[in-house]
Design a protein around this motif. Structure first.
Motif, PDB file in Angstrom:
ATOM      1  N   PHE A 178       3.704 100.803 -15.766  1.00 60.68           N
ATOM      2  CA  PHE A 178       2.651 101.778 -15.436  1.00 60.68           C
ATOM      3  C   PHE A 178       3.022 103.164 -15.946  1.00 60.68           C
ATOM      4  O   PHE A 178       4.204 103.545 -15.988  1.00 60.68           O
ATOM      5  N   ASN A 179       1.969 103.912 -16.320  1.00 56.54           N
ATOM      6  CA  ASN A 179       2.197 105.253 -16.868  1.00 56.54           C
ATOM      7  C   ASN A 179       1.446 106.342 -16.122  1.00 56.54           C
ATOM      8  O   ASN A 179       1.407 107.487 -16.562  1.00 56.54           O
ATOM      9  N   GLY A 180       0.860 106.015 -14.990  1.00 59.80           N
ATOM     10  CA  GLY A 180       0.121 107.012 -14.218  1.00 59.80           C
ATOM     11  C   GLY A 180      -1.360 106.965 -14.487  1.00 59.80           C
ATOM     12  O   GLY A 180      -2.168 106.889 -13.559  1.00 59.80           O
ATOM     13  N   TYR A 181      -1.740 106.993 -15.757  1.00 58.00           N
ATOM     14  CA  TYR A 181      -3.155 106.948 -16.111  1.00 58.00           C
ATOM     15  C   TYR A 181      -3.761 105.581 -15.781  1.00 58.00           C
ATOM     16  O   TYR A 181      -4.932 105.476 -15.419  1.00 58.00           O
ATOM     17  N   ASP A 182      -2.958 104.537 -15.938  1.00 60.71           N
ATOM     18  CA  ASP A 182      -3.445 103.203 -15.608  1.00 60.71           C
ATOM     19  C   ASP A 182      -3.028 102.791 -14.192  1.00 60.71           C
ATOM     20  O   ASP A 182      -3.201 101.653 -13.787  1.00 60.71           O
ATOM     21  N   GLY A 183      -2.473 103.742 -13.434  1.00 62.04           N
ATOM     22  CA  GLY A 183      -2.005 103.473 -12.086  1.00 62.04           C
ATOM     23  C   GLY A 183      -0.528 103.769 -11.950  1.00 62.04           C
ATOM     24  O   GLY A 183       0.191 103.920 -12.956  1.00 62.04           O
ATOM     25  N   ALA A 184      -0.073 103.874 -10.722  1.00 64.84           N
ATOM     26  CA  ALA A 184       1.342 104.157 -10.477  1.00 64.84           C
ATOM     27  C   ALA A 184       1.728 103.681  -9.090  1.00 64.84           C
ATOM     28  O   ALA A 184       0.916 103.692  -8.151  1.00 64.84           O
ATOM     29  N   ASN A 185       2.983 103.269  -8.969  1.00 64.55           N
ATOM     30  CA  ASN A 185       3.584 102.897  -7.694  1.00 64.55           C
ATOM     31  C   ASN A 185       2.790 101.840  -6.932  1.00 64.55           C
ATOM     32  O   ASN A 185       2.270 102.076  -5.839  1.00 64.55           O
ATOM     33  N   PRO A 186       2.701 100.617  -7.493  1.00 68.86           N
ATOM     34  CA  PRO A 186       2.028  99.537  -6.762  1.00 68.86           C
ATOM     35  C   PRO A 186       2.862  99.115  -5.555  1.00 68.86           C
ATOM     36  O   PRO A 186       4.046  98.805  -5.676  1.00 68.86           O
ATOM     37  N   ALA A 187       2.223  99.097  -4.393  1.00 69.59           N
ATOM     38  CA  ALA A 187       2.908  98.695  -3.168  1.00 69.59           C
ATOM     39  C   ALA A 187       2.427  97.344  -2.674  1.00 69.59           C
ATOM     40  O   ALA A 187       3.049  96.754  -1.784  1.00 69.59           O
ATOM     41  N   GLY A 188       1.316  96.851  -3.211  1.00 67.65           N
ATOM     42  CA  GLY A 188       0.752  95.580  -2.784  1.00 67.65           C
ATOM     43  C   GLY A 188       1.011  94.484  -3.801  1.00 67.65           C
ATOM     44  O   GLY A 188       1.344  94.736  -4.967  1.00 67.65           O
ATOM     45  N   GLY A 189       0.844  93.251  -3.368  1.00 64.58           N
ATOM     46  CA  GLY A 189       1.057  92.111  -4.237  1.00 64.58           C
ATOM     47  C   GLY A 189      -0.165  91.778  -5.071  1.00 64.58           C
ATOM     48  O   GLY A 189      -1.203  92.459  -5.015  1.00 64.58           O
ATOM     49  N   PHE A 221       5.901  82.797 -11.214  1.00 66.04           N
ATOM     50  CA  PHE A 221       5.612  83.746 -10.136  1.00 66.04           C
ATOM     51  C   PHE A 221       5.307  85.123 -10.743  1.00 66.04           C
ATOM     52  O   PHE A 221       5.887  85.518 -11.758  1.00 66.04           O
ATOM     53  N   TYR A 222       4.430  85.850 -10.067  1.00 69.33           N
ATOM     54  CA  TYR A 222       4.043  87.183 -10.510  1.00 69.33           C
ATOM     55  C   TYR A 222       4.238  88.161  -9.345  1.00 69.33           C
ATOM     56  O   TYR A 222       3.992  87.817  -8.172  1.00 69.33           O
ATOM     57  N   GLY A 223       4.673  89.370  -9.680  1.00 74.21           N
ATOM     58  CA  GLY A 223       4.878  90.380  -8.649  1.00 74.21           C
ATOM     59  C   GLY A 223       4.880  91.775  -9.222  1.00 74.21           C
ATOM     60  O   GLY A 223       4.702  91.985 -10.439  1.00 74.21           O
ATOM     61  N   THR A 224       5.117  92.761  -8.353  1.00 74.85           N
ATOM     62  CA  THR A 224       5.126  94.177  -8.739  1.00 74.85           C
ATOM     63  C   THR A 224       6.391  94.844  -8.216  1.00 74.85           C
ATOM     64  O   THR A 224       6.992  94.403  -7.237  1.00 74.85           O
ATOM     65  N   THR A 225       6.773  95.914  -8.890  1.00 79.22           N
ATOM     66  CA  THR A 225       7.821  96.792  -8.353  1.00 79.22           C
ATOM     67  C   THR A 225       7.219  98.168  -8.161  1.00 79.22           C
ATOM     68  O   THR A 225       6.413  98.644  -8.974  1.00 79.22           O
ATOM     69  N   PHE A 226       7.610  98.829  -7.095  1.00 78.44           N
ATOM     70  CA  PHE A 226       7.063 100.131  -6.745  1.00 78.44           C
ATOM     71  C   PHE A 226       7.548 101.223  -7.694  1.00 78.44           C
ATOM     72  O   PHE A 226       6.841 102.173  -7.985  1.00 78.44           O
TER      73      PHE A 226
END
Length: 922
Positions: free
Chosen positions: A766-777, A727-732
């Motif tokens: 994530f470090n901000g430059y490559d994105g930050a705070n993923p809220a979607g799956g 399974f794969y997922g994200t944390t905000f």
């Protein structure tokens, strides 16, 4: 924003030109009739005796003559359009007007007042015995012109023996008034002799008198909060009191706090002010208990900044407690120590940190009230701790909202022109009665905080719309932010204009009238929701207060489904199924069915016990039943649920979370290849930072992962099972805690892989430059790569260094590539995941941005070429926050949380070439 302002000012300019033209036409018509018309009236003058002063009038017409009047009597030789007095004296105090005459008639101007200030002590200027024996007392006394806008207080006491004095009244008048104060002592006939006294010194105050039947007592004390590093802070109590002889009103402000930083050029006046409260006067014993109300001030404000409101509530039988925040400009402690407040960093994270610190102090005060009620003889057990309310101004209103959201002791709250900066206020109702005071400054949403790092829209109306019931919106015409504290009663309109330059609907509403309206609505609200007493002011717009520009309310009745924020799923029967966060028979959310031609059916109305506020979509299991989550509700402390629903709408609660096994699930479930369901909770677990769980179709729950910050925290999105079975997922949040993301020291989020047995591997931090705070799956593409979004980050040269969000690609091993960095024009803040269409392209949404400013639908090739298909504009939808689903007909289906015909959200259909059809407007 600049374009909008330019258009607005152009419109106003044209309107003014039109009015000028009309005025010229009327003037011409009047001249033709040879009738004088006064075009500029004489104005009031309040001044010292040094003079000079000039009254003037302007009139249209021919052959005009002028005659000035003083108190209705003609002034000899005062026969021009101006009247000048070289050195006016007290004998010149009075009312001036002018009669303008020509051959066709005459017209009298409005009356202008002249008052000449000559400082004189308060005194009893006369006593007269009335028929029946009552004593009629007269009072005079003056102060200087610098105190002209404020009030003068005359506390009066009486005695029959020069020993046993009793309070009789406190008289008040504006310093610009010319009349002599009078008081009738109707008890005088009961005594053979009667003595009276009043202070000879001037007692000045900026606040109108409290309107309730009780005198007001007050005292202050120091508290030490063990929860916040033993931080010390000051609190002040106001309460219904018994007036006693010799108890005079206390100073309005600590002299050390009456400084330019608080009151600008008015600091010298503020240092001289008194309040209406009596220091340490005994608590009234008329009632067995009194409700308690907390007050939290604005940013850098202090506990006395809204004394007019706190005193007024106390005069009606409330105990009001106000506290100095850590950011108060100046706080003075009982030993005379002066403490200067902490500086608020000009970032959203800085404000949020201040709110959280304030919240700790407010909750500590609530804890202390229990021991004070039991052990402090000043209260004697008369605090009604079962009926506690709270209100706050500006930043304090946001803190008050968090208190009512998180602490069940808060039964009702008020936000006084409060910005709502913490994101949970935009996505869930407070669950408490709430009164929104709103100024006439800026639209909703306003851009006040968008320019700050981590900027957020100040959308107060959206927070109101989140409320399911017992919400009231009172917007006052011709007011600005500063109109909602005592500052408005202290400074002049020119200072307000200099501080708040955004245009309103008209000239400033007089501060005394603003105070009167605020106090009336505040009292009505707390009486209704803390005492069960209803004066029906909150039933609708009141003719008594026509200055209320906009009045909205939500009662406790059932409402239709509204505010969908979750993705839809197409069932095996071809219909679409989803949830709405609010509405339904109990105003706690619904499950809905929508046909592809837009027929809406409510299948479930949640009631709290079986769940509340479902913000996640559904999944249809192998057994044809639907499975989903609610963020709140259940039978284990309101931590949320997992439910099963048949296609016909029969609901079964499978899990009630308890905190230990998870809290507040906001994501849809996924059914694994083993037939079990897998999901996330954004909070709870061993570290309180969220979990991943497995659940059988019968509701047996196993916690697989408890996040610990380093491996991630706050998983808002659901999982996807890859072709490798993991399974794969994200944390905000979480990951590298040196990266702020949207919150200080909370990390910018992660991407993780988890085996079905619960072995977790962090693939991306994530470090901000490559994105930050993923809220979607995530979604796995046909090429085997995983695709997802981050809500901010990317091109950090935009959005004050925070970026507008990204789309990324990641191999199953964790090699990540940023494909799109949003730039506002093509969208902003993608909070939903992607879906891969049958054409191989990916489709998604952004919560904001686009040509209409209300979000977008976009198409993206696997290589990252982006095309905007739809730009929402409010009418066709607003703020899409959910992943799209492709139907069996090839069209895409989704929701917008807001917008549509009624502003309550939509269900939409979009073709792959961007043709939008609104199927449902909630």
């Amino acid at each position: 924003m600049k374009t909008t302002n330019t258009k607005w000012f152009t419109s106003v300019s044209l309107t003014k030109l039109s009015l000028v033209a009309i005025g010229m036409f009327l003037a011409a018509a009047s001249s033709a009739l040879a009738q004088p018309v006064i075009t500029i009236q004489p104005t009031n003058h309040f001044m010292n005796a040094s003079g000079p002063v000039t009254f003037s009038v302007a009139a249209s017409g021919t052959g005009l003559t002028y005659q000035w009047l003083f108190n209705g009597t003609s002034l000899t030789s005062a026969t021009s359009s101006t009247l000048s007095l070289a050195a006016p004296q007290p004998t010149n105090w009075g009312y001036y007007s002018v009669i303008v005459t020509n051959a066709s008639g005459s017209i009298t101007s409005q009356v202008a007042e002249l008052k000449v200030f000559v400082a004189a002590p308060h005194n009893l200027s006369g006593i007269q015995v009335e028929p029946g024996g009552s004593a009629s007392l007269s009072f005079t006394g003056e102060t200087t012109v610098s105190f002209a806008p404020y009030y003068d207080l005359y506390p009066l006491e009486g005695s029959s023996n020069l020993m046993d004095w009793a309070p009789l009244a406190t008289l008040q008048r504006t310093n610009t008034a010319l009349d002599t104060l009078r008081f009738a002592d109707t008890d005088a006939p009961q005594f053979s002799q009667r003595f009276y006294r009043t202070p000879t010194n001037a007692l000045l105050t900026p606040d109108p008198q409290p309107t309730g039947p009780y005198p007001v007592g007050t005292f202050s004390m120091e508290l030490t909060n063990s929860r916040r590093s033993n931080a010390k802070f000051m609190v002040t109590f106001w309460y219904p009191a018994v007036a006693q002889a010799g108890f005079l009103p206390v100073k309005y402000e600590d002299p050390q706090a009456a400084v330019p930083a608080n009151y600008g050029k008015f600091s010298s006046q503020a240092a001289a002010f008194f309040s209406h409260s009596l220091s340490n006067a005994p608590l009234a014993t008329n009632l067995s208990v009194y409700p308690v109300v907390l007050y939290d001030p604005g940013a850098t404000g202090d506990r006395r900044e809204n004394t007019a409101m706190t005193e007024d509530l106390a005069s009606w039988g409330y105990v009001v407690v106000s506290l100095d925040p850590a950011d108060a400009t100046i706080s003075v402690f009982p030993d005379g120590t002066v403490v200067y407040g902490q500086t608020l960093p000009p970032t959203i994270a800085g404000y949020v940190a201040a709110i959280e610190g304030r919240l700790l102090d407010m909750e500590f005060v609530l804890d202390e009230l229990e021991s004070l009620n039991a052990g402090d003889p000043r209260f004697g057990g008369r605090l009604d701790l079962a009926n506690i309310g709270a209100f706050g101004f500006s930043l304090g209103g946001c803190t008050t909202a968090q208190l009512c959201l998180r602490d069940p002791r808060c039964k009702a709250g008020v936000g006084i022109d409060a910005p709502y900066l913490e994101t949970n206020l935009l996505t869930q109702p407070l669950g408490r009665p709430w009164l929104y005071f709103r100024s006439d400054l800026d639209p909703d949403p306003a851009a006040w905080f968008m320019g700050l790092p981590g900027g957020v829209p100040d959308d107060r109306l959206q927070v109101y719309n989140e409320q399911a019931t017992n919400a009231y919106w009172v917007k006052l015409a011709s007011t600005v932010h500063g109109s909602f504290a005592d500052w408005d009663l202290i400074v002049d309109s020119a200072t307000l204009k200099a501080q708040f330059t955004t245009s309103m609907s008209g000239q400033f509403l007089p501060p005394v009238r603003v105070s009167q309206i605020r106090r009336a609505y505040l009292l009505s609200f707390f009486n209704k929701h803390l005492r069960g007493e209803d004066d029906h002011l909150l039933d609708g717009p009141s003719p008594a207060y026509p200055e209320v520009l906009q009045f909205l309310s939500k009662s406790g009745s059932s409402v239709p489904p509204e505010y969908p924020s979750a993705a839809l799923v197409q069932g095996s029967d071809g219909n679409l199924y989803g949830t709405t966060g609010y509405g339904g028979a109990n105003n706690e959310g619904t499950v809905i069915q929508v046909t592809t031609n837009g027929t809406l059916t409510t299948l479930v109305s949640f009631n709290g016990t079986n769940g509340s506020y479902p913000f996640a979509g559904l999944v249809q299991g192998n057994d044809d039943n639907f499975y989903g989550t609610t963020e709140y509700g259940g039978t284990n402390g309101n931590h949320g649920t997992v439910f099963q629903m048949t296609p016909a709408g029969a609901l079964t609660t499978l899990v009630s979370f308890n905190g230990t096994n998870g809290s507040y699930p906001t994501a849809a479930l996924v059914q694994g290849s083993d037939g079990n369901f897998y999901g996330t909770t954004q909070s709870g677990g061993a570290s309180g930072m969220g979990t991943v769980f497995e659940m059988t179709s019968s509701g047996v729950l196993t916690t697989l992962v408890s996040f610990n910050n380093t491996d991630g925290s706050v998983p808002l999105a659901g999982l996807v099972q890859g072709t490798n079975g993991n399974f794969y997922g994200t944390t905000f949040q979480g990951g590298d805690l040196s990266i702020d993301g949207l919150f200080n020291n909370s990390g910018a989020g992660t991407v993780f892989e988890m085996t079905p047995a619960g072995v977790l591997t962090t693939l991306v931090v994530f470090n901000g430059y490559d994105g930050a705070n993923p809220a979607g799956g995530l979604v796995q593409g046909t090429n085997g790569n995983l695709y997802g979004t981050t809500s901010i980050g990317g091109n950090v040269s935009l959005n004050a260094g925070w970026g507008f969000g990204t789309v990324f690609k990641m191999t199953p091993g964790g090699a990540m590539t940023t494909l799109v960095s949003f730039n506002l024009t093509n969208g902003y803040n993608p909070t939903a995941g992607l879906v891969q269409g049958s054409d191989g392209n990916f489709y998604g949404t952004t919560d904001g941005g686009g040509a209409g400013g209300c979000g977008t639908v976009f198409k993206m090739t696997p290589a990252g070429v982006l095309t905007t298909l739809v730009s929402f504009n409010g009418t066709n939808g607003n703020n899409p926050q959910a992943t799209l689903v492709q139907g069996s007909d090839g069209n895409l289906y989704g929701t917008t949380e807001y917008g549509g015909a009624n502003g309550l959200g939509t269900v939409l259909q979009v073709t792959t070439n961007g043709t939008l059809t609104t199927l449902v407007s909630f």
